[in-house]
Scaffold this active site. Structure first.
Site, short mmCIF file in Angstrom:
data_model
loop_
_atom_site.label_atom_id
_atom_site.label_comp_id
_atom_site.label_asym_id
_atom_site.label_seq_id
_atom_site.Cartn_x
_atom_site.Cartn_y
_atom_site.Cartn_z
N LYS A 86 32.71 -28.39 -10.68
CA LYS A 86 33.83 -27.47 -10.90
C LYS A 86 35.15 -28.22 -10.86
O LYS A 86 35.62 -28.64 -9.82
CB LYS A 86 33.87 -26.35 -9.86
CG LYS A 86 34.83 -25.26 -10.28
CD LYS A 86 35.37 -24.40 -9.16
CE LYS A 86 36.62 -24.92 -8.54
NZ LYS A 86 37.84 -24.91 -9.37
N GLY B 224 39.28 -32.03 -1.49
CA GLY B 224 40.38 -31.07 -1.51
C GLY B 224 41.02 -30.97 -0.15
O GLY B 224 40.98 -31.92 0.63
N SER B 225 41.56 -29.81 0.14
CA SER B 225 42.32 -29.66 1.38
C SER B 225 41.40 -29.53 2.59
O SER B 225 40.26 -29.08 2.48
CB SER B 225 43.21 -28.43 1.30
OG SER B 225 42.42 -27.26 1.39
N THR B 226 41.91 -29.93 3.75
CA THR B 226 41.14 -29.82 4.99
C THR B 226 40.84 -28.36 5.29
O THR B 226 39.75 -28.02 5.76
CB THR B 226 41.91 -30.49 6.14
OG1 THR B 226 41.90 -31.91 5.91
CG2 THR B 226 41.28 -30.20 7.48
N GLU B 227 41.79 -27.49 4.99
CA GLU B 227 41.60 -26.07 5.26
C GLU B 227 40.37 -25.52 4.51
O GLU B 227 39.49 -24.88 5.09
CB GLU B 227 42.86 -25.33 4.83
CG GLU B 227 42.88 -23.87 5.16
CD GLU B 227 44.02 -23.14 4.44
OE1 GLU B 227 44.84 -23.82 3.77
OE2 GLU B 227 44.05 -21.91 4.52
N GLY C 44 38.02 -27.34 3.17
CA GLY C 44 36.86 -28.11 3.62
C GLY C 44 36.22 -27.51 4.86
O GLY C 44 34.99 -27.41 4.96
N GLU D 149 35.71 -34.81 1.39
CA GLU D 149 36.79 -35.79 1.33
C GLU D 149 38.07 -34.97 1.31
O GLU D 149 38.38 -34.33 0.30
CB GLU D 149 36.62 -36.66 0.08
CG GLU D 149 37.30 -38.00 0.19
CD GLU D 149 38.70 -37.96 -0.35
OE1 GLU D 149 39.60 -37.61 0.44
OE2 GLU D 149 38.90 -38.27 -1.52
N CYS E 226 45.50 -38.02 -1.82
CA CYS E 226 45.06 -37.61 -0.48
C CYS E 226 45.28 -38.72 0.53
O CYS E 226 45.50 -38.48 1.70
CB CYS E 226 43.61 -37.18 -0.50
SG CYS E 226 42.56 -38.36 -1.33
N GLU F 259 50.24 -32.44 5.67
CA GLU F 259 50.10 -33.08 4.37
C GLU F 259 50.97 -32.33 3.35
O GLU F 259 50.80 -31.13 3.14
CB GLU F 259 48.63 -33.04 3.92
CG GLU F 259 48.44 -33.75 2.60
CD GLU F 259 46.96 -33.83 2.19
OE1 GLU F 259 46.25 -32.82 2.30
OE2 GLU F 259 46.55 -34.91 1.76
#
Lengths: 294, 525
Positions: B201, B253-256, B258, B275, B309, B407
């Protein structure tokens, strides 16, 4: 006059010492005939926190010890375990809760395997880096290499059986790589784990590098999963609900979770239990770049 | 090919239009014409198909706000169709002679090279990044990734210490918008080399190069269903990560997000690699080669508009050289050319989207409100259309400030200082992230001492933002787990345990709860 046996009260092993649980709670351990063998501490969430704090404090010293030194200390643990082999055989035998059937291990064989396991991981302390690390042939003037580094504080959740060998295996793998450990012992037979603390205490291991708790898995699992200073979890004999609890809590700080389901006791004798794949989940690959041309 | 990358920004050009001193550059637009269709369907089972959802969304050029194309918005039924196609393709692909799998990957690498200029232009139009970065970094490195991993196909059995690796199965791969084609290559190449099939995606704002890649996959004759590409937004990603018939999720993508994916996968047999975000420190010691360090800081934070990132977004400079270093940095920042991403002299392109620009501007306001001082060169006027943000840095930053902790994912640098090595390391590690770090010193022992103590998956000593397919990339702590690239990166796409592989026909997930064998699912996957 007949001698009245002294029933030993086993305590927790935290930060190199043997504190009682702050909760004051204990669990009675009975043998196959229902006779009281010993009392053990039933660790609380606070005990877990204390243990993690100790493990975190020990991290710098243990992870920065030379690999040779770590190997020697693990070997010393094997020597101490061997020297108390009879006591461990008794400790394994002391409860009637051991499984029966073809997969059970004879207590003597289990102790011997535990000694060998420690010797094997003593050897890995200064070898896994070469098996799990490498130099990377990048397309440019850089010297680039990848090294396994310890992940940090690792929580070990030991299965019920085999009570000594599984615990020793699960602790030794992350420990040899420079991680520090907080271990929760077999719930059904925690006595060998309590004795193991006495081995650890006399092996030149820095205080806090290994901490051993006895208690109820159901009570502590969620707290292990949610603790932010714990960087990885190694759990065995885990059912699906327990796996979910661990992974859900781990998602909060992205702990590395390595779980195993139920496995036959004799599978812990398998030589794969000393493969580098047992260490790999508890190291982080760090890649370092440096220019290699003016 | 490959690592000469960030020089694109670092070597830069001198004397930007409108800034002091210098000359105006004549326009040097990249003129390769690229055909873009009005509408793109989803690439499922080897063919472009209309989305069953019947929904399309628009992708725009962030430098002009002009619509480029309408792209299919994959719904639950579309994702399901893609996963089923991947499942059907799995037995044949995973049992294909390894050298034959390799042949497909080599062909893909070659076709990317042959169509490189077209892909670079498209990448720049869809994402806003300077053409010299897409041309010299993104596209060549994407080709290199396929080439590198092609060579692994027939060597996997030598790679895992005597264990026999097997494919994981169907991989759901969700990628970001900052390096669209390159991230697709990072995800697809190792997965395919190890015999897995994929549902990819792409990011909502940058779907076009992935769809071009689908054309390439078709050109090289990749069997239908081996790679499926479903475009869409967060909902599409959610359908994919929750799909019960997916064996592995790889997310960048973002930690949130993830963490949400990790929670959603808890208790399922899905394997996971993440990642995620970063707030990477770049430490400059007084004994560093300062001009080189300045160039390194420029490439660390202003490469790709800071949409990286692993961007070196926290500069930590030894106090004794702080003022001198800031002067040099200010001077160098003034020479960065911001403008038309298709111009070959452009150093800083457009911000990827309106939403991202809003986020960056929020942090700029935060920085000033919290008392930090913003350094920016206001030489040239910004283009009137499109999403733009001038490169800038903040001084007087406290570790507690939002711009030092969170970030930003934009061309915004937070500058702090230190007095001792211990303090530098402590400041650098004082973050839940751990993706990358930089160290600048001329003293070798100091570089390696600091590199050892930094909690970061990649440490660049006297360089920054270098990448190579043979070199593992990935984070410590909340920057995620698993590595991409090199031998370490293959681990995410093989299973070496003895648990039975899921039957190719399986429709529901199978619980390994009572499976006696070992399951390594998280972490060093």
């Amino acid at each position: 006059m007949p001698h009245l046996p002294v029933l030993k009260t086993y305590k927790l092993f935290v930060n190199g010492g043997f504190p009682r649980t702050e909760s004051g709670r204990s669990m009675p351990i009975e043998d196959a005939r229902g006779r009281l063998v010993a009392h053990l501490c039933r660790a609380s969430r606070k005990d877990l926190r204390d243990a993690v704090e100790a493990a975190h404090a020990a991290l710098r010293k243990w992870s920065q010890a030379t690999a040779y030194n770590r190997g020697q200390i693990l070997y010393r643990m094997a020597e101490m375990l061997e020297g108390r082999a009879d006591e461990f055989v008794d400790a394994i035998r002391c409860t009637g809760a051991r499984p029966t059937g073809r997969s059970r291990l004879a207590p003597r064989a289990e102790v011997e395997a535990a000694v060998e396991r420690l010797v094997s991981f003593a050897g890995w302390a200064d070898k896994h880096q070469q098996v799990l690390g490498c130099r990377n042939p990048v397309a440019g003037p850089y010297h680039v290499f990848s090294l396994p580094e310890p992940t940090g504080v690792v929580a070990v959740i030991a299965p019920d059986d085999p009570p000594l060998l599984a615990l020793v295996s699960l602790v030794a793998a992350p420990l040899c790589a420079g991680n520090t450990v907080v271990a929760l012992a077999s719930e059904r037979n925690p006595v060998p784990a309590a004795v193991l603390g006495e081995v650890m205490a006399t092996s030149d291991l820095p205080a806090g590098a290994v901490n051993i708790l006895t208690g109820l898995r159901a009570e502590l699992l969620e707290h292990v999963a949610g603790h932010r200073e714990i960087r990885a979890v190694s759990a065995a004999g885990v059912d699906k609900a327990q796996q979910r609890t661990l992974e859900l809590g781990a998602a909060e700080n992205l702990k590395r979770v390595h779980v195993r389901g139920a496995q036959p006791s004799d599978s812990w004798l398998d030589e794969r239990e000393t493969a580098p794949e047992t260490i790999a989940p508890f190291v982080e690959t760090k890649t370092i770049w440096h220019p290699s041309a003016g | 090919m490959g690592t000469s990358d960030a020089k694109a920004t670092a070597a830069g050009s001198v004397g930007a239009a409108g800034s002091t001193p210098g000359w105006a550059y004549s326009p040097a637009p990249e003129t390769t014409a690229v055909a873009i269709a009005d509408r793109y369907g989803l690439f499922i089972d080897g063919a472009f198909v209309a989305p069953r959802s019947r929904r399309f969304f628009e992708t725009v050029n962030p430098a002009t706000e002009a619509p480029l194309a309408r792209v299919g918005d994959a719904g639950a039924a579309d994702v399901d169709a893609a996963v089923s196609a991947a499942r059907r393709a799995l037995p044949r692909w995973s049992r294909l002679r390894p050298s034959e799998r390799a042949a497909y990957l080599f062909r893909i690498a070659r076709r990317i090279q042959e169509r490189a200029r077209e892909l670079a232009v498209l990448e720049t139009m869809d994402g806003g990044k300077p053409i010299k970065e897409s041309r010299d970094f993104d596209i060549p490195l994407a080709a290199q990734h396929f080439f590198y991993h092609a060579g692994w196909c027939d060597k996997l059995r030598y790679a895992f210490h005597g264990e026999t690796p097997r494919p994981v199965g169907v991989c759901g791969q969700i990628i970001p918008w900052n390096f669209p084609l390159l991230m697709a290559a990072w995800k697809l190449a190792p997965a395919l080399a190890c015999g897995n099939t994929c549902v990819l995606k792409p990011a909502e704002t940058t779907p076009l190069t992935a769809l071009r890649l689908a054309e390439i996959l078709d050109e090289v004759g990749l069997p239908p269903g081996v790679v499926n590409i479903v475009t869409g937004g967060p909902e599409t990603g959610r359908h994919l990560s929750l799909h019960p018939n997916v064996d592995k999720i790889a997310f960048t993508g973002s930690t949130e997000v993830g963490k949400a994916i990790a929670a959603a996968c808890a208790g399922t047999p899905k394997r996971l690699t993440l990642e995620l975000g970063g707030k990477s420190p770049n430490i400059v010691f007084a004994d560093a080669a300062l001009d080189q360090a300045v160039e390194g800081v420029v490439s660390a934070i202003w490469f790709n508009q800071g949409h990286v990132c692993c961007a070196g977004s926290r500069l930590i400079v030894e106090e004794s050289i702080l003022d001198a270093f800031i002067r040099r940095l200010e001077h160098r920042m003034a020479s960065l050319r911001l403008g038309d991403p298709l111009d070959k002299n452009t150093d800083v392109g457009a911000i990827n989207s309106r939403a991202q620009l809003d986020r960056i501007e929020h942090f700029l306001t935060c920085g000033e409100r919290e008392g930090a001082r913003r350094h920016e060169v206001n030489g040239s006027a910004l283009p009137t259309r499109g999403y733009w943000c001038r490169p800038c840095f903040f001084t007087g930053v406290q570790p507690s400030h939002a711009i030092a902790r969170e970030e930003i994912f934009g061309p915004v640098l937070a500058v702090m200082s230190f007095r001792t090595l211990d303090e530098a390391v402590q400041r650098a590690n004082n973050t839940p992230y751990g993706l990358s770090a930089g160290v600048w010193t001329d003293k070798g022992s100091k570089a390696f001492e600091v590199a050892r103590r930094l909690e970061a998956g990649v440490v660049w000593c006297n360089t920054f933002n270098r990448f190579d397919p043979s070199s593992p990339f990935g984070g410590y702590k909340e920057s995620g787990f698993g590595r991409e690239g090199g031998l370490s990166g293959l681990r995410a796409y093989v299973r070496t345990d003895r648990s039975p592989a899921r039957s190719p026909a399986a429709r529901t997930t199978k619980s390994p709860g009572n499976n006696p064998s070992k399951r390594s699912r998280r972490g060093r996957a």
